[in-house]
Design a protein around this motif. Structure first.
Motif, PDB file in Angstrom:
ATOM      1  N   GLN A  14     140.880 101.161  27.722  1.00 37.08           N
ATOM      2  CA  GLN A  14     141.611  99.897  27.744  1.00 37.08           C
ATOM      3  C   GLN A  14     142.321  99.649  26.416  1.00 37.08           C
ATOM      4  OE1 GLN A  14     138.506  97.116  28.729  1.00 37.08           O
ATOM      5  NE2 GLN A  14     138.469  97.701  30.881  1.00 37.08           N
ATOM      6  N   ALA A  15     141.630  99.932  25.306  1.00 38.39           N
ATOM      7  CA  ALA A  15     142.218  99.720  23.981  1.00 38.39           C
ATOM      8  C   ALA A  15     143.408 100.648  23.752  1.00 38.39           C
ATOM      9  CB  ALA A  15     141.160  99.924  22.900  1.00 38.39           C
ATOM     10  N   ILE A  16     143.292 101.907  24.161  1.00 42.93           N
ATOM     11  CA  ILE A  16     144.386 102.865  23.984  1.00 42.93           C
ATOM     12  C   ILE A  16     145.580 102.479  24.834  1.00 42.93           C
ATOM     13  CG2 ILE A  16     145.075 105.264  24.409  1.00 42.93           C
ATOM     14  CD1 ILE A  16     142.168 106.036  23.555  1.00 42.93           C
ATOM     15  N   ILE A  17     145.329 102.063  26.062  1.00 44.13           N
ATOM     16  CA  ILE A  17     146.411 101.638  26.946  1.00 44.13           C
ATOM     17  C   ILE A  17     147.140 100.442  26.334  1.00 44.13           C
ATOM     18  CG2 ILE A  17     146.903 100.552  29.181  1.00 44.13           C
ATOM     19  CD1 ILE A  17     144.622 102.397  30.315  1.00 44.13           C
ATOM     20  N   LYS A  18     146.398  99.504  25.810  1.00 45.02           N
ATOM     21  CA  LYS A  18     146.999  98.312  25.194  1.00 45.02           C
ATOM     22  C   LYS A  18     147.732  98.670  23.901  1.00 45.02           C
ATOM     23  CE  LYS A  18     145.887  93.651  23.654  1.00 45.02           C
ATOM     24  NZ  LYS A  18     144.841  92.653  23.441  1.00 45.02           N
ATOM     25  N   GLU A  19     147.083  99.462  23.044  1.00 48.89           N
ATOM     26  CA  GLU A  19     147.649  99.825  21.737  1.00 48.89           C
ATOM     27  C   GLU A  19     148.966 100.596  21.873  1.00 48.89           C
ATOM     28  OE1 GLU A  19     146.545 102.965  18.172  1.00 48.89           O
ATOM     29  OE2 GLU A  19     144.900 101.939  19.172  1.00 48.89           O
ATOM     30  N   THR A  20     149.030 101.508  22.827  1.00 49.73           N
ATOM     31  CA  THR A  20     150.227 102.341  22.986  1.00 49.73           C
ATOM     32  C   THR A  20     151.300 101.677  23.848  1.00 49.73           C
ATOM     33  OG1 THR A  20     149.288 103.498  24.890  1.00 49.73           O
ATOM     34  CG2 THR A  20     148.929 104.492  22.714  1.00 49.73           C
ATOM     35  N   GLY A  21     150.924 100.625  24.563  1.00 49.12           N
ATOM     36  CA  GLY A  21     151.870  99.947  25.437  1.00 49.12           C
ATOM     37  C   GLY A  21     152.224 100.766  26.669  1.00 49.12           C
ATOM     38  N   ILE A  22     151.393 101.729  26.962  1.00 51.03           N
ATOM     39  CA  ILE A  22     151.662 102.671  28.047  1.00 51.03           C
ATOM     40  C   ILE A  22     151.694 101.997  29.418  1.00 51.03           C
ATOM     41  CG2 ILE A  22     149.329 103.473  28.622  1.00 51.03           C
ATOM     42  CD1 ILE A  22     150.535 106.331  28.263  1.00 51.03           C
ATOM     43  N   ASN A  23     150.957 100.904  29.562  1.00 56.81           N
ATOM     44  CA  ASN A  23     150.913 100.201  30.850  1.00 56.81           C
ATOM     45  C   ASN A  23     152.237  99.511  31.171  1.00 56.81           C
ATOM     46  OD1 ASN A  23     150.428  98.443  28.723  1.00 56.81           O
ATOM     47  ND2 ASN A  23     149.154  97.089  29.930  1.00 56.81           N
ATOM     48  N   LYS A  24     153.103  99.378  30.188  1.00 57.91           N
ATOM     49  CA  LYS A  24     154.398  98.727  30.403  1.00 57.91           C
ATOM     50  C   LYS A  24     155.515  99.735  30.640  1.00 57.91           C
ATOM     51  CE  LYS A  24     152.901  94.972  27.497  1.00 57.91           C
ATOM     52  NZ  LYS A  24     152.702  94.642  26.118  1.00 57.91           N
ATOM     53  N   LYS A  25     155.157 101.014  30.705  1.00 56.66           N
ATOM     54  CA  LYS A  25     156.164 102.070  30.840  1.00 56.66           C
ATOM     55  C   LYS A  25     156.264 102.635  32.247  1.00 56.66           C
ATOM     56  CE  LYS A  25     157.455 102.131  26.529  1.00 56.66           C
ATOM     57  NZ  LYS A  25     158.838 102.048  26.069  1.00 56.66           N
ATOM     58  N   GLY A  26     155.581 102.017  33.194  1.00 55.88           N
ATOM     59  CA  GLY A  26     155.705 102.423  34.585  1.00 55.88           C
ATOM     60  C   GLY A  26     155.019 103.728  34.948  1.00 55.88           C
ATOM     61  N   LEU A  27     154.005 104.100  34.199  1.00 56.82           N
ATOM     62  CA  LEU A  27     153.256 105.306  34.531  1.00 56.82           C
ATOM     63  C   LEU A  27     152.374 105.066  35.731  1.00 56.82           C
ATOM     64  CD1 LEU A  27     153.896 105.870  31.422  1.00 56.82           C
ATOM     65  CD2 LEU A  27     151.880 107.289  31.507  1.00 56.82           C
ATOM     66  N   GLU A  28     152.178 106.119  36.503  1.00 59.75           N
ATOM     67  CA  GLU A  28     151.219 106.052  37.586  1.00 59.75           C
ATOM     68  C   GLU A  28     149.837 106.063  36.941  1.00 59.75           C
ATOM     69  OE1 GLU A  28     149.629 108.742  41.326  1.00 59.75           O
ATOM     70  OE2 GLU A  28     151.540 109.248  40.395  1.00 59.75           O
ATOM     71  N   MET A  29     148.991 105.131  37.339  1.00 57.69           N
ATOM     72  CA  MET A  29     147.658 105.044  36.766  1.00 57.69           C
ATOM     73  C   MET A  29     146.623 105.399  37.822  1.00 57.69           C
ATOM     74  SD  MET A  29     148.022 101.686  34.331  1.00 57.69           S
ATOM     75  CE  MET A  29     146.616 102.056  33.326  1.00 57.69           C
ATOM     76  N   GLN A  30     145.761 106.360  37.481  1.00 54.53           N
ATOM     77  CA  GLN A  30     144.709 106.768  38.410  1.00 54.53           C
ATOM     78  C   GLN A  30     143.360 106.447  37.792  1.00 54.53           C
ATOM     79  OE1 GLN A  30     145.117 110.600  40.262  1.00 54.53           O
ATOM     80  NE2 GLN A  30     142.927 110.780  40.627  1.00 54.53           N
ATOM     81  N   GLU A  31     142.634 105.564  38.431  1.00 52.31           N
ATOM     82  CA  GLU A  31     141.292 105.171  38.006  1.00 52.31           C
ATOM     83  C   GLU A  31     140.337 106.226  38.567  1.00 52.31           C
ATOM     84  OE1 GLU A  31     138.188 104.224  38.435  1.00 52.31           O
ATOM     85  OE2 GLU A  31     137.881 102.769  36.889  1.00 52.31           O
ATOM     86  N   ILE A  32     139.790 107.069  37.691  1.00 45.96           N
ATOM     87  CA  ILE A  32     139.070 108.263  38.141  1.00 45.96           C
ATOM     88  C   ILE A  32     137.717 107.987  38.791  1.00 45.96           C
ATOM     89  CG2 ILE A  32     140.277 109.794  36.567  1.00 45.96           C
ATOM     90  CD1 ILE A  32     137.760 109.719  34.760  1.00 45.96           C
ATOM     91  N   LYS A  33     137.210 106.783  38.640  1.00 52.08           N
ATOM     92  CA  LYS A  33     135.939 106.461  39.294  1.00 52.08           C
ATOM     93  C   LYS A  33     136.164 106.162  40.772  1.00 52.08           C
ATOM     94  CE  LYS A  33     131.807 103.582  38.893  1.00 52.08           C
ATOM     95  NZ  LYS A  33     131.137 102.542  38.107  1.00 52.08           N
ATOM     96  N   THR A  34     137.224 105.469  41.086  1.00 52.11           N
ATOM     97  CA  THR A  34     137.492 105.092  42.465  1.00 52.11           C
ATOM     98  C   THR A  34     138.395 106.091  43.184  1.00 52.11           C
ATOM     99  OG1 THR A  34     139.329 103.683  41.755  1.00 52.11           O
ATOM    100  CG2 THR A  34     137.178 102.628  42.029  1.00 52.11           C
TER     101      THR A  34
END
Length: 119
Positions: A14-34
């Motif tokens: 969560q911290a890395i995603i927030k720090e890099t701003g990667i969540n705002k770049k339209g990447l496909e996100m795969q939650e590996i637990k689910t």
């Protein structure tokens, strides 16, 4: 391909995603637990990272529980373990076109941040 493999409950991810701003770049996100990673996805990661060992997390609780620190593991062992148990994948894994960023080491996160800034 622009994709991030992460664990939603992992504060480091969560911290890395927030720090890099990667969540705002339209990447496909795969939650590996689910949504478990497939053998094909893992194979692609291995080709980019160079080995299954590079994708394997020795920090996983099960690493000690299963006594793996006392065993000599092969590439096939790393592959099998990662596919069987999501916690063995070093996280996060980010693929940005032809580049892969694996784990949470500071230099890796800095390189990821720089790569994200130009997409």
């Amino acid at each position: 391909m622009k994709k991030i493999y992460h664990l939603g409950t992992c504060t480091t991810c969560q911290a890395i995603i927030k720090e890099t701003g990667i969540n705002k770049k339209g990447l496909e996100m795969q939650e590996i637990k689910t949504e478990k990673i497939t053998a094909a996805q893992l194979e692609q990661m291995k080709k980019m990272a160079g080995s299954y060992e590079a994708l394997f997390s020795r920090r996983a609780l099960k690493y000690k529980e299963l006594g793996l620190k006392d065993k000599k593991l092969t590439e096939d062992d790393y592959k099998k373990l990662i596919l069987e148990e999501y916690t063995f994948l070093k996280r996060p894994v980010v693929i940005l076109n032809d580049k892969i960023f694996v784990g949470s080491e500071k230099k890796n996160v800095a390189a990821l941040g720089a790569a994200v800034a130009v997409i």
